[in-house]
Design a protein around this motif. Structure first.
Motif, short mmCIF file in Angstrom:
data_model
loop_
_atom_site.label_atom_id
_atom_site.label_comp_id
_atom_site.label_asym_id
_atom_site.label_seq_id
_atom_site.Cartn_x
_atom_site.Cartn_y
_atom_site.Cartn_z
N ALA A 284 -50.62 14.14 -46.13
CA ALA A 284 -51.68 14.20 -45.12
C ALA A 284 -51.68 12.93 -44.26
CB ALA A 284 -53.03 14.38 -45.81
N ALA A 285 -51.51 11.78 -44.90
CA ALA A 285 -51.54 10.51 -44.17
C ALA A 285 -50.41 10.42 -43.15
CB ALA A 285 -51.46 9.33 -45.13
N LEU A 286 -49.25 10.99 -43.51
CA LEU A 286 -48.05 10.84 -42.68
C LEU A 286 -47.80 12.06 -41.79
CD1 LEU A 286 -45.75 9.29 -45.43
CD2 LEU A 286 -47.05 8.09 -43.65
N ALA A 287 -48.75 12.98 -41.74
CA ALA A 287 -48.51 14.26 -41.06
C ALA A 287 -48.22 14.07 -39.57
CB ALA A 287 -49.70 15.18 -41.25
N ASP A 288 -48.96 13.18 -38.92
CA ASP A 288 -48.76 12.97 -37.48
C ASP A 288 -48.05 11.64 -37.28
OD1 ASP A 288 -48.83 12.59 -34.78
OD2 ASP A 288 -51.00 12.87 -34.57
N ARG A 289 -46.73 11.71 -37.14
CA ARG A 289 -45.94 10.46 -37.07
C ARG A 289 -46.25 9.66 -35.82
NH1 ARG A 289 -41.79 11.37 -40.87
NH2 ARG A 289 -42.96 12.46 -42.47
N SER A 290 -46.82 10.29 -34.78
CA SER A 290 -47.16 9.54 -33.57
C SER A 290 -48.30 8.55 -33.85
CB SER A 290 -47.56 10.48 -32.44
OG SER A 290 -48.82 11.06 -32.69
N ARG A 291 -49.01 8.74 -34.97
CA ARG A 291 -50.12 7.85 -35.31
C ARG A 291 -49.75 6.90 -36.44
NH1 ARG A 291 -54.99 10.76 -36.98
NH2 ARG A 291 -56.21 9.07 -36.10
N ILE A 292 -48.47 6.78 -36.75
CA ILE A 292 -48.01 5.93 -37.84
C ILE A 292 -47.14 4.79 -37.28
CG2 ILE A 292 -46.50 5.85 -39.88
CD1 ILE A 292 -49.17 7.21 -40.42
N ARG A 293 -47.43 3.57 -37.76
CA ARG A 293 -46.60 2.42 -37.43
C ARG A 293 -46.11 1.81 -38.74
NH1 ARG A 293 -47.36 4.85 -33.62
NH2 ARG A 293 -48.07 4.24 -31.54
N VAL A 294 -44.97 1.11 -38.66
CA VAL A 294 -44.34 0.57 -39.87
C VAL A 294 -43.87 -0.86 -39.61
CG1 VAL A 294 -42.38 0.87 -41.46
CG2 VAL A 294 -43.61 2.89 -40.60
N ALA A 295 -44.02 -1.70 -40.61
CA ALA A 295 -43.41 -3.03 -40.58
C ALA A 295 -42.51 -3.16 -41.81
CB ALA A 295 -44.48 -4.12 -40.60
N VAL A 296 -41.28 -3.63 -41.58
CA VAL A 296 -40.32 -3.83 -42.66
C VAL A 296 -40.16 -5.34 -42.86
CG1 VAL A 296 -37.95 -3.48 -43.44
CG2 VAL A 296 -39.12 -1.69 -42.12
N ASP A 297 -40.46 -5.79 -44.05
CA ASP A 297 -40.44 -7.23 -44.34
C ASP A 297 -41.19 -8.01 -43.27
OD1 ASP A 297 -39.20 -7.00 -46.81
OD2 ASP A 297 -37.21 -6.97 -45.91
N GLN A 298 -42.35 -7.47 -42.92
CA GLN A 298 -43.31 -8.13 -42.01
C GLN A 298 -42.84 -8.23 -40.57
OE1 GLN A 298 -44.13 -11.61 -44.38
NE2 GLN A 298 -44.59 -10.29 -46.12
N GLN A 299 -41.92 -7.33 -40.18
CA GLN A 299 -41.53 -7.21 -38.78
C GLN A 299 -41.77 -5.76 -38.36
OE1 GLN A 299 -40.24 -9.79 -36.88
NE2 GLN A 299 -40.46 -11.16 -38.63
N PHE A 300 -42.40 -5.56 -37.20
CA PHE A 300 -42.60 -4.20 -36.72
C PHE A 300 -41.25 -3.49 -36.61
CE2 PHE A 300 -46.55 -6.10 -34.90
CZ PHE A 300 -47.45 -5.30 -35.59
N ALA A 301 -41.24 -2.22 -37.01
CA ALA A 301 -39.98 -1.48 -37.03
C ALA A 301 -40.16 -0.14 -36.32
CB ALA A 301 -39.56 -1.23 -38.48
N ALA A 302 -39.05 0.38 -35.79
CA ALA A 302 -39.05 1.68 -35.12
C ALA A 302 -38.59 2.75 -36.11
CB ALA A 302 -38.10 1.62 -33.93
N PRO A 303 -38.79 4.04 -35.77
CA PRO A 303 -38.35 5.09 -36.70
C PRO A 303 -36.87 5.00 -37.07
CG PRO A 303 -39.78 6.02 -35.02
CD PRO A 303 -39.54 4.59 -34.63
#
Lengths: 147, 84
Positions: free
Chosen positions: B46-65
């Motif tokens: 449910a949390a990840l259902a709408d990927r347009s509303r999800i952002r990610v950081a990998v090792d504290q750096q913003f990351a793209a899909p």
């Protein structure tokens, strides 16, 4: 040099600007921006969650970017986290430069990037006990991308 | 092992603020990781259902899909930021 701080307690914008300028006599312009908790439609509190391991480093990276774009500009960023009440300050950006153009531009740049590149999330609390996470605005993204 | 961190409504929907686990071989990018995570529980899904509303950081750096994952230590998953 533009410094950044993260804290829970309120700040004194005038004192921060005075401290930034200090005894310097080479500055011709200081710009101070304070973001406030606005009591929209019965909002009783705002809580800012953040990413502790990343937030300060990200504020410092944004500060460094501004310092490289506007050499000779000094600044202070303070961003609060935790619970705040209507009327309280959330964020402070103070910039000081030899001329006003750089001070205005650097302050606006810093706020635009803080809005979209610093890992904070606002949750609104209402008088009826309900809460709501604030949605990001497309207009904030557009403001950040123009730089 | 990688530590996953969740913030704001993603944290609430997943039901925890962090979990430590071993990534499967197919989690080679941020997008592939999210695809796999969504299968872990109804809350993750449910949390990840709408990927347009999800952002990610990998090792504290913003990351793209399409950001590749090379033995990350910490991956944070959260909504678009709303500070300032």
């Amino acid at each position: 040099m533009i410094t950044a701080r993260l804290q829970t307690e309120p700040f004194d914008a005038a004192a921060e600007q005075a401290a930034l300028i200090g005894a310097r006599t080479d500055l011709g312009a200081a710009v101070s921006f304070t973001g406030l908790v606005r009591a929209d439609d019965g909002l009783v509190a705002l809580t800012l969650e953040h990413y502790p391991a990343m937030t300060l480093a990200q504020l410092q990276a944004i500060a460094a970017e501004a310092a490289s774009r506007w050499p000779g500009t000094f600044g202070t960023i303070i961003h609060r986290h935790g619970r705040m009440l209507p009327g309280e300050p959330i964020v402070l950006v103070v910039t000081a430069s030899p001329h006003r153009g750089d001070a205005f531009a650097a302050a606006q740049f810093l706020m635009d990037w803080l809005k979209t590149k610093a890992p904070f999330w606002k949750r609104e609390a209402w008088a009826d006990g309900s809460t709501r996470w604030v949605e990001a605005k497309g207009s904030d993204d557009a403001a950040a991308e123009r730089w | 092992m990688v530590t996953l961190l969740y913030f704001a409504w993603v944290r609430e929907m997943v039901g925890t603020d962090s979990e430590t686990l071993t990534l499967p071989a197919e989690a080679t990018t941020v997008a592939a990781l999210l695809d796999w995570l969504a299968t872990r529980s109804p809350g993750h899904d449910a949390a990840l259902a709408d990927r347009s509303r999800i952002r990610v950081a990998v090792d504290q750096q913003f990351a793209a899909p399409d950001t590749p994952l090379h033995n990350p230590r910490e991956i944070a998953i959260f909504p678009p930021v709303t500070g300032g």
